[in-house]
Design a protein around this motif. Structure first.
Motif, mmCIF file in Angstrom:
data_model
loop_
_atom_site.group_PDB
_atom_site.id
_atom_site.type_symbol
_atom_site.label_atom_id
_atom_site.label_comp_id
_atom_site.label_asym_id
_atom_site.label_seq_id
_atom_site.Cartn_x
_atom_site.Cartn_y
_atom_site.Cartn_z
ATOM 1 N N UNK A 51 0.828 -1.207 0.000
ATOM 2 C CA UNK A 51 0.000 0.000 0.000
ATOM 3 C C UNK A 51 0.860 1.254 0.000
ATOM 4 N N UNK A 52 1.903 1.249 0.820
ATOM 5 C CA UNK A 52 2.808 2.396 0.877
ATOM 6 C C UNK A 52 3.512 2.606 -0.462
ATOM 7 N N UNK A 53 3.921 1.505 -1.081
ATOM 8 C CA UNK A 53 4.596 1.585 -2.378
ATOM 9 C C UNK A 53 3.665 2.168 -3.428
ATOM 10 N N UNK A 54 2.409 1.751 -3.402
ATOM 11 C CA UNK A 54 1.441 2.257 -4.385
ATOM 12 C C UNK A 54 1.193 3.750 -4.255
ATOM 13 N N UNK A 55 1.291 4.282 -3.053
ATOM 14 C CA UNK A 55 1.087 5.715 -2.869
ATOM 15 C C UNK A 55 2.133 6.529 -3.626
ATOM 16 N N UNK A 56 3.332 5.984 -3.741
ATOM 17 C CA UNK A 56 4.394 6.645 -4.493
ATOM 18 C C UNK A 56 4.283 6.369 -5.982
ATOM 19 N N UNK A 57 3.890 5.152 -6.333
ATOM 20 C CA UNK A 57 3.814 4.773 -7.744
ATOM 21 C C UNK A 57 2.735 5.539 -8.493
ATOM 22 N N UNK A 58 1.710 6.011 -7.779
ATOM 23 C CA UNK A 58 0.627 6.724 -8.445
ATOM 24 C C UNK A 58 1.141 7.954 -9.173
ATOM 25 N N UNK A 59 2.206 8.549 -8.656
ATOM 26 C CA UNK A 59 2.791 9.722 -9.309
ATOM 27 C C UNK A 59 3.424 9.366 -10.652
ATOM 28 N N UNK A 60 3.759 8.105 -10.825
ATOM 29 C CA UNK A 60 4.399 7.633 -12.058
ATOM 30 C C UNK A 60 3.420 6.893 -12.965
ATOM 31 N N UNK A 61 2.130 6.910 -12.588
ATOM 32 C CA UNK A 61 1.079 6.222 -13.346
ATOM 33 C C UNK A 61 1.270 4.710 -13.360
ATOM 34 N N UNK A 62 1.849 4.191 -12.293
ATOM 35 C CA UNK A 62 1.986 2.746 -12.132
ATOM 36 C C UNK A 62 1.254 2.314 -10.868
ATOM 37 N N UNK A 63 1.011 0.999 -10.769
ATOM 38 C CA UNK A 63 0.399 0.458 -9.562
ATOM 39 C C UNK A 63 0.760 -1.010 -9.433
ATOM 40 N N UNK A 75 -3.363 -16.204 -6.682
ATOM 41 C CA UNK A 75 -3.095 -14.759 -6.725
ATOM 42 C C UNK A 75 -1.708 -14.444 -7.276
ATOM 43 N N UNK A 76 -1.624 -13.373 -8.046
ATOM 44 C CA UNK A 76 -0.370 -12.867 -8.591
ATOM 45 C C UNK A 76 -0.262 -11.388 -8.258
ATOM 46 N N UNK A 77 0.968 -10.919 -8.135
ATOM 47 C CA UNK A 77 1.211 -9.488 -8.002
ATOM 48 C C UNK A 77 1.755 -8.986 -9.332
ATOM 49 N N UNK A 78 1.152 -7.934 -9.867
ATOM 50 C CA UNK A 78 1.585 -7.383 -11.142
ATOM 51 C C UNK A 78 1.884 -5.906 -11.004
ATOM 52 N N UNK A 79 2.858 -5.454 -11.780
ATOM 53 C CA UNK A 79 3.148 -4.029 -11.880
ATOM 54 C C UNK A 79 2.525 -3.545 -13.177
ATOM 55 N N UNK A 80 1.522 -2.679 -13.082
ATOM 56 C CA UNK A 80 0.774 -2.276 -14.257
ATOM 57 C C UNK A 80 0.872 -0.780 -14.488
ATOM 58 N N UNK A 81 0.803 -0.402 -15.750
ATOM 59 C CA UNK A 81 0.699 1.003 -16.136
ATOM 60 C C UNK A 81 -0.786 1.338 -16.148
ATOM 61 N N UNK A 82 -1.200 2.284 -15.318
ATOM 62 C CA UNK A 82 -2.625 2.560 -15.151
ATOM 63 C C UNK A 82 -3.150 3.633 -16.084
ATOM 64 N N UNK A 83 -2.275 4.195 -16.920
ATOM 65 C CA UNK A 83 -2.705 5.317 -17.751
ATOM 66 C C UNK A 83 -2.740 5.002 -19.229
ATOM 67 N N UNK A 84 -1.972 4.028 -19.680
ATOM 68 C CA UNK A 84 -1.948 3.757 -21.107
ATOM 69 C C UNK A 84 -1.768 2.276 -21.365
ATOM 70 N N UNK A 85 -1.954 1.891 -22.620
ATOM 71 C CA UNK A 85 -1.774 0.515 -23.036
ATOM 72 C C UNK A 85 -0.311 0.140 -22.813
ATOM 73 N N UNK A 86 -0.010 -0.808 -21.890
ATOM 74 C CA UNK A 86 1.379 -1.138 -21.595
ATOM 75 C C UNK A 86 2.167 -1.625 -22.806
#
Length: 256
Positions: A51-63, A75-86
Motif C-alpha cells: 500500500x505504501x509503495x502504491x502511494x508513491x507509484x501513483x505519481x508515475x502512473x503505475x500500480x 493470486x499474482x502481483x503485477x506491476x501495471x501502467x494505469x494510464x496507457x496501453x502497456x
C-alpha cells in the motif's frame, strides 16, 4: 505500523520492473529479500508495504495490483501502467508490427464465437498474414506467440488453443473494455474481465463468474441461485476453452 517510503520500497519496485508479474508467494519472498538487503527492520506488514509503495507509484502512473489466474484462482502481483496501453509504451520490447499482431490476436480471442475466448493454433499463425504493411510468416508468428506465452500475455491449452493469460488480464483491463465493449465480459463477483468460468443458465442473463469466485461465494450455499435473476445456479454451465479439462467433472460440457 506505518513507515516512510524508503530504499526497501525502491528496491522492491526495481525488482517488479524486471519481473512485471509474479505469484503472491514469490512477491512475499521478494519482500523478505528486499528487507534483508537493505538491512531495514521488518516492522511493516507485507500488505501495508504494498500500500505504501502504491502511494508513491501513483505519481508515475503505475500500480502494484493483485490479480488471479482464471484457471486455478492463484493470486499474482503485477506491476501495471494505469494510464496507457502497456504494450505501446516507449520502453516496450514489441515492435510496431508485433503490436499490430497482438491487437489482431486479442481481438480474435475476445470476439470468438460461443464465448470460447480462445483461438486455435492454426488461426493464430494465420493472423500474421493480416498485418500491414509487413506481413508475418508463420515462423515469425510462432516466434511471437512463444514470446507472448513466455511473458504470460497469453497461454496455450493442450486442446490446441491460445487464450488470454493473467498478465494481459491485469494490465489490459481498460484496453479490453474500451476496445471490445460488451464482448469483454466481466465477472459479476470480482468485476474483473473474465474469459472462462461459469454462466447463468438463462440465455439472456449476462451473469458470468470465475470458477474460483463461484467456489468462494457458493461454498456454504446448498442451493445457489444467480445473483441477478435468481435462477438456480447450475455449476456445469461453463464457458471458455482456456479451462483445463479437469476443472469440472467429465459429464460437464462447454457452454452451448
Amino acid at each position: 505500523m506505518a513507515s516512510q517510503y524508503n530504499d526497501s520500497h525502491r528496491l522492491f519496485v526495481q525488482g517488479m520492473l524486471t519481473k512485471r508479474i509474479i505469484t503472491e508467494p514469490e512477491a512475499k519472498q521478494l519482500y523478505d529479500q528486499v528487507l534483508e538487503a537493505t538491512s531495514l527492520p521488518n516492522n511493516v506488514e507485507y500488505e501495508l508495504f504494498i500500500s505504501e509503495t502504491n502511494k508513491e507509484l501513483v505519481e508515475l502512473d503505475y500500480a502494484l495490483r493483485i490479480c488471479h489466474n482464471e484457471r486455478e484462482g492463484d493470486p499474482y502481483l503485477t506491476l501495471v501502467n494505469v494510464k496507457q496501453d502497456p504494450m505501446t509504451e516507449d520502453a516496450t520490447s514489441f515492435k510496431p508490427a508485433e503490436i499490430s499482431y497482438c491487437r489482431e490476436l486479442f481481438g480474435a480471442i475476445i470476439n470468438a464465437d460461443n464465448e470460447e475466448f480462445a483461438i486455435s493454433a492454426t488461426k493464430a499463425l494465420n493472423l500474421g498474414a493480416k498485418i500491414t504493411p509487413v506481413k508475418f510468416t508463420q515462423r515469425e508468428s510462432q516466434e511471437l506467440l512463444n514470446k507472448l506465452v513466455q511473458d504470460k500475455w497469453i497461454a496455450f491449452e493442450r486442446k490446441g488453443v491460445y487464450y488470454i493469460d493473467t498478465r494481459a488480464l491485469a494490465e489490459l483491463q481498460h484496453f479490453f473494455r474500451e476496445q471490445y465493449g460488451e464482448a469483454a465480459k466481466e465477472c459479476t463477483f470480482c468485476l474483473d474481465i473474465i474469459t472462462m468460468g461459469e454462466a447463468c443458465t438463462v440465455a439472456r442473463c449476462p451473469v458470468r463468474v470465475h470458477k474460483y469466485c463461484a467456489d468462494k461465494h457458493f461454498r456454504n450455499t446448498p442451493e445457489p441461485v444467480c445473483p441477478q435473476c435468481a435462477t438456480r445456479w447450475s455449476r456445469d454451465k461453463i464457458f471458455g476453452l482456456g479451462l483445463p479439462d479437469n476443472s469440472y467433472s467429465d459429464d460437464e460440457s462447454m457452454s452451448d
